[in-house]
Design an enzyme around this catalytic site. Structure first.
Site, PDB file in Angstrom:
ATOM      1  CG  HIS A 151      -2.004  -1.051   1.098  1.00 36.18           C
ATOM      2  ND1 HIS A 151      -3.025  -1.159   2.001  1.00 36.18           N
ATOM      3  CD2 HIS A 151      -2.223  -2.016   0.167  1.00 36.18           C
ATOM      4  CE1 HIS A 151      -3.833  -2.147   1.634  1.00 36.18           C
ATOM      5  NE2 HIS A 151      -3.355  -2.692   0.534  1.00 36.18           N
TER       6      HIS A 151
ATOM      7  CD  GLU B  38      -1.892   3.909   3.366  1.00 37.43           C
ATOM      8  OE1 GLU B  38      -1.527   3.265   2.369  1.00 37.43           O
ATOM      9  OE2 GLU B  38      -3.068   3.936   3.777  1.00 37.43           O
TER      10      GLU B  38
ATOM     11  CB  CYS C 122      -6.389  -0.697   4.966  1.00 38.18           C
ATOM     12  SG  CYS C 122      -4.723  -1.362   5.029  1.00 38.18           S
TER      13      CYS C 122
ATOM     14  N   GLY D  95     -22.347   0.756 -30.459  1.00 36.53           N
ATOM     15  CA  GLY D  95     -23.199   1.082 -31.590  1.00 36.53           C
ATOM     16  C   GLY D  95     -24.587   1.444 -31.051  1.00 36.53           C
TER      17      GLY D  95
HETATM   18  C1  AOF Z   1      -4.632  -0.521  -1.728  1.00 34.33           C
HETATM   19  N1  AOF Z   1      -3.564   0.327  -1.748  1.00 34.33           N
HETATM   20  O1  AOF Z   1      -2.375   1.980  -0.912  1.00 34.33           O
HETATM   21  C2  AOF Z   1      -4.367   1.387   0.180  1.00 34.33           C
HETATM   22  C3  AOF Z   1      -5.500   0.520   0.193  1.00 34.33           C
HETATM   23  O2  AOF Z   1      -6.137  -5.984  -1.492  1.00 34.33           O
HETATM   24  P1  AOF Z   1      -5.542  -5.549  -0.178  1.00 34.33           P
HETATM   25  O3  AOF Z   1      -5.607  -6.615   0.838  1.00 34.33           O
HETATM   26  O4  AOF Z   1      -4.165  -5.006  -0.393  1.00 34.33           O
HETATM   27  O5  AOF Z   1      -6.455  -4.387   0.405  1.00 34.33           O
HETATM   28  C4  AOF Z   1      -7.060  -3.491  -0.414  1.00 34.33           C
HETATM   29  C5  AOF Z   1      -7.893  -2.502   0.385  1.00 34.33           C
HETATM   30  O6  AOF Z   1      -7.104  -1.732   1.282  1.00 34.33           O
HETATM   31  C6  AOF Z   1      -8.524  -1.492  -0.535  1.00 34.33           C
HETATM   32  O7  AOF Z   1      -9.729  -1.939  -1.073  1.00 34.33           O
HETATM   33  C7  AOF Z   1      -8.724  -0.276   0.382  1.00 34.33           C
HETATM   34  O8  AOF Z   1      -9.932  -0.415   1.090  1.00 34.33           O
HETATM   35  C8  AOF Z   1      -7.562  -0.380   1.358  1.00 34.33           C
HETATM   36  N2  AOF Z   1      -6.479   0.610   1.141  1.00 34.33           N
HETATM   37  N3  AOF Z   1      -5.549  -0.413  -0.780  1.00 34.33           N
HETATM   38  O9  AOF Z   1      -4.745  -1.372  -2.585  1.00 34.33           O
HETATM   39  C9  AOF Z   1      -3.382   1.261  -0.842  1.00 34.33           C
HETATM   40  N4  AOF Z   1      -4.197   2.329   1.120  1.00 34.33           N
HETATM   41 ZN    ZN Z   2      -3.313  -0.257   3.716  1.00 33.73          ZN
END
Ligand code: AOF
Ligand code: ZN
Length: 367
Positions: free
Chosen positions: A59, A61, A84, A297
């Site tokens: 992610h 962060e 998250c 279309g």
């Molecule tokens: C992301 N990227 O930078 C942040 C997210 O698929 P996971 O387990 O990695 O989790 C995805 C969820 O995490 C996403 O739907 C959102 O709610 C949260 N934040 N997700 O993919 C990120 N910060």
């Molecule tokens: Zn996260």
């Protein structure tokens, strides 16, 4: 997101705006996850940056914290989406932020998903100051595909049509007709590149036999291609050249129980035959597709309109008329004498591109 203007210009905080711009680096690669950007700041200096690149990867962060190292301690975090609180494919970002002892966090918009939400409360409970942006709109615009996927289990749908001055889309049923000029072609390429999938109906696939690829101005295909999808009901698109050209993946959306097989090289995605185009779009969402561009279309545009599936409309207006016998964009009955009361879309952008004009429309009820 806007086609011709900068969506981030309304974000007044420069660090939050920087986080938005970083997030957008994930355009076209993060689905079914959101685009997220993150900036760590000490005083007025950026000490760490990151963005989410693809589903399953770290992610934003986590990347920004790693980038900042020990400078994360006491920093202010700017992040476009609420961090998250869940163990998904990666550990919870709130835990990493708490462990790094950041002091403050400024968040673009709350996370509406059931699994990952609750991060802001956990951060507050750990003594970190949490501030939400005054206006979540630019952050929601960034992730309109993901938000639609989370809330409605269908993709965000952008529809592109090229129209003559008398609103015709082709010289007749099944006739391949070039309406827009070369400038508009580049806009089509940008729209495709920003989508997870490009969808056409089987009849258009047969009449136009398009490649549906993203190509640069010299005609070379881009390295990342959206999934190319042909939506069928009764018409069999076998034989269309996109299935065998080797330029990225193809799929055929077909009604369940139709007894047909997908052409060689294409994946079959079945949808509930009683559920119309809505069911077909839900079937795409189940494949992780959050943003679809449809180049329809007349039949497909009419179905999309009547089922309320046009989230955004990109019209290319060319400066000539078609006339008698040409095909119009719509054959349903959602017009009538009270048209003004039934107006569903509003114009949000207009631009002259070469000899053509492009207008962009969204639903009146959302922005
Ligand atoms: C992301 N990227 O930078 C942040 C997210 O698929 P996971 O387990 O990695 O989790 C995805 C969820 O995490 C996403 O739907 C959102 O709610 C949260 N934040 N997700 O993919 C990120 N910060
Ligand atoms: Zn996260």
């Amino acid at each position: 997101m806007r086609l011709f203007t900068d969506d981030s210009s309304s974000i007044t905080d420069p660090f939050l705006r920087r986080a938005w711009i970083l997030a957008r680096n994930g355009l076209g690669t993060t689905s079914p996850n959101p685009m997220v950007g993150c900036v760590l700041v000490q005083g007025t200096e950026i000490v760490g940056e990151g963005w989410h690149e693809r589903a399953g990867g770290p992610h934003a962060e986590a990347i920004a914290l790693r980038d900042a190292g020990s400078a994360a301690r006491g920093a202010t975090v700017y992040v476009t989406l609420e961090p998250c609180a869940h163990h998904g494919r990666t550990p919870p970002c709130v835990d990493a932020l708490i462990e790094s002892e950041v002091a403050r966090i400024v968040i673009g918009m709350p996370d509406p998903s059931i699994v990952a939400s609750g991060g802001a409360e956990r951060l507050s409970a750990a003594g970190i100051e949490v501030i939400f942006a005054d206006d979540p709109a630019p952050f929601a615009a960034l992730n309109r595909g993901w938000l639609m996927h989370v809330r409605e289990s269908r993709p965000w749908i952008t529809v592109k049509l090229a129209l003559t001055l008398d609103a015709r889309i082709a010289a007749g049923p099944g006739v391949r007709t070039r309406i827009s000029g070369p400038g508009a072609h580049a806009v089509t390429m940008r729209l495709r590149a920003a989508s997870d999938a490009v969808v056409i109906g089987a009849r258009t696939a047969i009449a136009d036999d398009p490649a549906l690829t993203v190509r640069d101005s010299a005609g070379a295909p881009a390295s990342r291609q959206p999934l190319r999808v042909v939506l069928t009901r009764r018409t069999d698109p076998d034989g269309c050249s996109l299935f065998g050209d080797g330029h990225g993946q193809t799929a055929v959306l077909m009604p369940d129980g139709c007894g047909r097989a997908a052409p060689a090289g294409a994946r079959a995605i079945e949808y509930d035959s009683a559920g119309g185009v809505t069911a077909a779009m839900r079937a795409l969402a189940a494949e992780g597709i959050a943003h679809v561009m449809v180049e329809p279309g007349q039949t497909l545009f009419t179905a999309l309109w009547d089922e309320g599936l046009v989230d955004e409309l990109v019209l290319v207006h060319a400066g000539g008329v078609g006339g008698e016998g040409w095909t119009g964009s719509y054959t349903g009955s959602d017009g009538g004498p009270e048209l003004a009361l039934r107006t569903r879309m509003k114009a949000v952008e207009a631009e002259v591109v070469g000899d053509d004009a492009i207008t962009v429309w969204t639903r009146k009820t959302q922005e």
